[in-house]
Structure formats: C-alpha cells, structure tokens
Design a protein around this motif. Structure first.
Motif, PDB file in Angstrom:
ATOM      1  N   GLU A 136       0.825  -1.210   0.000  1.00 28.22           N
ATOM      2  CA  GLU A 136       0.000   0.000   0.000  1.00 28.22           C
ATOM      3  C   GLU A 136       0.858   1.257   0.000  1.00 28.22           C
ATOM      4  N   MET A 137       0.363   2.260  -0.695  1.00 33.94           N
ATOM      5  CA  MET A 137       1.072   3.543  -0.796  1.00 33.94           C
ATOM      6  C   MET A 137       0.045   4.675  -0.787  1.00 33.94           C
ATOM      7  N   ALA A 138       0.562   5.873  -0.568  1.00 30.27           N
ATOM      8  CA  ALA A 138      -0.308   7.050  -0.608  1.00 30.27           C
ATOM      9  C   ALA A 138       0.049   7.892  -1.823  1.00 30.27           C
ATOM     10  N   LEU A 139      -0.972   8.526  -2.404  1.00 31.52           N
ATOM     11  CA  LEU A 139      -0.710   9.567  -3.397  1.00 31.52           C
ATOM     12  C   LEU A 139      -0.675  10.872  -2.613  1.00 31.52           C
ATOM     13  N   GLY A 140       0.487  11.507  -2.604  1.00 27.00           N
ATOM     14  CA  GLY A 140       0.702  12.633  -1.686  1.00 27.00           C
ATOM     15  C   GLY A 140      -0.316  13.748  -1.762  1.00 27.00           C
ATOM     16  N   PRO A 141      -1.009  14.044  -0.662  1.00 24.46           N
ATOM     17  CA  PRO A 141      -1.886  15.209  -0.588  1.00 24.46           C
ATOM     18  C   PRO A 141      -1.113  16.421  -0.074  1.00 24.46           C
ATOM     19  N   THR A 142       0.108  16.187   0.426  1.00 26.72           N
ATOM     20  CA  THR A 142       0.990  17.170   1.031  1.00 26.72           C
ATOM     21  C   THR A 142       2.287  16.403   1.282  1.00 26.72           C
ATOM     22  N   HIS A 143       3.380  17.094   1.641  1.00 29.65           N
ATOM     23  CA  HIS A 143       4.658  16.366   1.638  1.00 29.65           C
ATOM     24  C   HIS A 143       5.477  16.380   2.921  1.00 29.65           C
ATOM     25  N   GLU A 144       4.842  16.625   4.054  1.00 27.44           N
ATOM     26  CA  GLU A 144       5.604  16.564   5.314  1.00 27.44           C
ATOM     27  C   GLU A 144       6.199  15.169   5.526  1.00 27.44           C
TER      28      GLU A 144
END
Ligand code: ATP
Ligand code: MG
Length: 407
Positions: free
Chosen positions: A102-110
């Motif tokens: 599983e991975m995330a599509l970045g909504p922000t990059h902290e």
C-alpha cells in the motif's frame, strides 16, 4: 504563435455539468479541459498562464532563500503510519500494487520532506533551511464543484522550513508572509491576511483570502486594521486579535494560500534533531507554506472577467498581445515578425474566419492588448490598439506598440 496552428479552438458552450464560472470560461476559451470532476488538463494557453504564475512564485520564494526540489507523488505507507495520518486523513488517496503493497498519493509532503531533511541536517549550522517544490497533490475532495478552485489533483507550491529555535522560525515566518503578499500583489489579487485555527499543534495559522462571491470560505474583516478572521474559528464575542476592534465585515472569500507553524509535529515522529551551539540535542522546529496554482488561476478568472470573457492581468496573461489580421495579411505577417523578433509574446490570429469571430475570440481569451491590422488601420498609419479592460481604440505605429510591450 499563429492561432491557425493552435491545437485548441474556442467553444461556444461549456460542458453542461460544469457549473463554476472560472472553469466554464477557461474551458470555452481553450485554457483547460475537464477530464472529470476536479481533474483538468492544462492546454497550451492554460499551461502558459500556469508557468507565469509558477515563475512569479519561484522568484519570490527564491528571494527568501528557498531551495527548489521535486519530491515524489507515490509515498510509502510506513511514513504516513509514523505520523498517524494514514488512518486520520480523510482525503488521502490510497493505492495498492499487485503485490499488495500500500502507498499514498501525496496530498501534502511533510511525510517525505521531514525524513529527507534528517539525511542532511546534522548541526545547528545547517539551519535554517527552506525547501520547496511545485508538485501535483491528490486529495479526495468530495465537493469538487468549484472548477479550478478545488481540484482532486492540483498543482501546489509547498515550502517547508526548518529552524533551531522559535525565534528563528518567527523571523522566517514573517519573511514568508511578506513574500506571499508580493506574490499575490504581482498577480493583481488583493488578499486579506486571515487568522485561522492552527489545529492541535499550534494556536493559529494564517490564510491569504481573496474576496469573491465564488469563495467557499467566509471571513470577517476587522474594519479598524483590515486583518481578518476565518468563520471556522471566530466566536460571536471575539475581538480582533491584532487591534482589539469589534466591527467586522462579513465576506465570501477564497483561500489562495496559507502559512502554518508546524512546531515539532513532524520533527517528533521522524526524530529530526540537531546538536545546538551548546552541544545539546534539540528538536527541529518546522513551518509549512502552501499556494495552489490552479486555484490562483481560477481566482484570477473569477475576479477579472466580464460578460465577453476573461481579462488577464499582464503578469499572467498567456500572451502580451493578440494581433488580428483583418484583410491585410502581408502587413500583419510583417508586424508579427517584428514583434516576435523583439521577444514580445504574440498570439497572431491569421485564421480565415470572420472579423466578428476574431473579435469574439479575442475578448473570450482575454489577452491584455489587442492589435488589429486592417486596410483602414494602415491608412490611418498603423495598428488599431485596444486594451481588453477598456473600450477605447487608438491607432499606434508598430514602434509604439513595441515600446509599450518590450520588457
Ligand atoms: P481548503 O480549506 O480550501 O481545503 P486547505 O486548508 O486544505 O484548503 P492546504 O492543505 O493548506 O489547504 O493547502 C495549501 C494551499 O493549496 C491552499 O491555500 C490552496 O491555495 C491550495 N489548495 C488546497 N486544496 C486545494 C484543492 N483541492 N484544489 C486546488 N488548490 C487547493
Ligand atoms: Mg482542504
């Protein structure tokens, strides 16, 4: 560029399911195409505007020492678990590959920038540092009906700053605030600095809000000092946080940018520490600073348009001048060449269509200057120039036009 070769044609009507004014105008004028709700393609004209916005932001962020990088969209789940946001962020797009990872599509990059900073920041001498990027963000926005104002995939400038002390952070925060004012000013947008809640980690954050009926936010502007408060935090009895005033004007507005103290919210989980001057281990203090480029472009259109089309401010217009040939091709070609040689950005309407169609398209597309070359204008000694935002026309010699537009 010759309009006859332009990939995109203008359209009489916008798609039926597109209700927002900015998107309807931008689609009709051929700046963007709507793939689905909240997801747009930037066409040649639209991309030129985006690049101009991007360059203005880049200049001002570089001026406060920002260093540009480009981080990935695809981000490991582990990083998001570390901060707890894998489970708490409602608008996070999650993807799974065929092996089940599983991975995330970045909504922000902290979750990317904090571990990145840990690799290179070892001592207080490495601070402060500001890292920024222009990058597509993904957010599961449920109400995507405001055109470019609320994308599910959208381009953002996100800047993250790293500091040894609160004091150093406050200094930088102030500089970033001023840089933001310069950016919005260059784009022709009047913005109100607005107090907003800072979430659990910080008492406050600041938003930059532009007044327009298309706005999804409501702000209260202090009539004494012009600082504003977002409706979401304001309680009925509250006084202005800056001057103590209690007379507020309520307005609908768009948040075009924000700046946010992060304290140790991310340096904690990613163990972002440095050795200070006294040899003591210190947690790094962070700030983040966002601006949505598509939202800005949409906002400019919401504010600068009339019933005929868009009226671009010169700083972000796709071209500086729209040259129209009305039956004087040889002369128009020559003028097009002259302007182009002077590095003036010209959209040259060389199409074999009626004058009415050319005028209507020029108004719809909204380039700040229109210059018509016709038998009549040549007899009067030049080109007929009209600014998009006024009704007045004047005959100018080509040299005058060049002088006006040369940078
Ligand atoms: P909003 O309250 O409008 O959802 P936000 O608080 O989620 O905004 P941030 O996460 O701080 O916004 O993002 C920084 C900037 O990115 C915003 O100030 C705005 O300019 C832009 N932005 C945020 N969400 C979107 C979106 N869905 N589409 C386009 N731009 C956006
Ligand atoms: Mg949001």
């Amino acid at each position: 560029m010759k309009q006859s070769q332009l990939f995109v044609k203008t359209q009489k009507n916008a798609p039926k399911d597109e209700i927002s004014l900015n998107a309807r105008l931008l689609i009709r004028a051929g700046f963007v195409d709507k793939l689905m709700a909240g997801v747009y393609t930037f066409l040649p004209l639209g991309l030129r505007v985006m690049k101009k916005i991007e360059n203005i932001i880049r200049e001002e962020i570089n001026a406060i020492g920002g260093q540009e990088i480009l981080m990935p969209t695809l981000q490991p789940k582990e990083n998001w678990q570390k901060t707890g946001r894998w489970d708490t962020m409602d608008d996070l797009y999650k993807v799974k590959d065929s092996s089940g990872r599983e991975m995330a599509l970045g909504p922000t990059h902290e979750e990317v920038v904090a571990p990145l900073a840990k690799l290179f920041i070892n001592s207080y001498r490495d601070l402060p540092v500001g890292l920024y990027q222009f990058q597509n963000k993904f957010r599961m926005e449920l109400r995507s009906k405001s055109g470019l104002l609320r994308g599910r995939e959208f381009l953002m400038k996100d800047l993250y700053s790293f500091h040894i002390s609160e004091e150093d952070f406050n200094n930088y925060y102030e500089k970033a605030k001023q840089a933001y004012f310069k950016i919005f000013n260059r784009l022709g947008l009047k913005v109100y600095l607005t107090f907003a809640s800072g979430g659990t980690f910080s008492k406050y954050s600041h938003e930059f809000q532009t007044i327009t009926p298309a706005g999804e936010d409501t702000i209260y502007i202090c009539q004494k000092c012009q600082l504003a408060i977002n409706k979401e935090i304001k309680n009925e009895t509250e006084k202005c946080q800056d001057c103590g005033g209690s007379d507020f004007q309520e307005e609908k507005s768009i948040e075009v940018g924000n700046i946010f103290p992060l304290k140790n919210k991310f340096s904690g989980p990613f163990e972002l520490t440095v050795i200070d001057e006294a040899g003591k281990k210190q947690e790094i203090i962070m700030g983040c600073y966002g601006i949505g480029l598509g939202r800005l472009m949409g906002t400019v259109v919401e504010i600068y348009h009339d019933e005929k089309g868009i009226i671009w401010p010169e700083s972000v217009a796709p071209f500086q001048v729209h040259l129209l040939d009305l039956g004087a091709k040889t002369e128009a070609e020559k003028i097009y060449q002259e302007l182009t040689d002077k590095k003036i950005e010209v959209l040259y309407d060389d199409r074999e269509v009626s004058a009415g169609e050319k005028f209507a398209d020029a108004d719809l597309i909204g380039i700040p200057f229109r210059a018509v070359v016709s038998r009549k204008s040549l007899e009067k000694g030049g080109v007929e120039v009209k600014e998009r935002r006024t009704e007045k026309t004047e005959i100018w010699k080509t040299e005058k036009l060049i002088k006006k537009l040369e940078k």
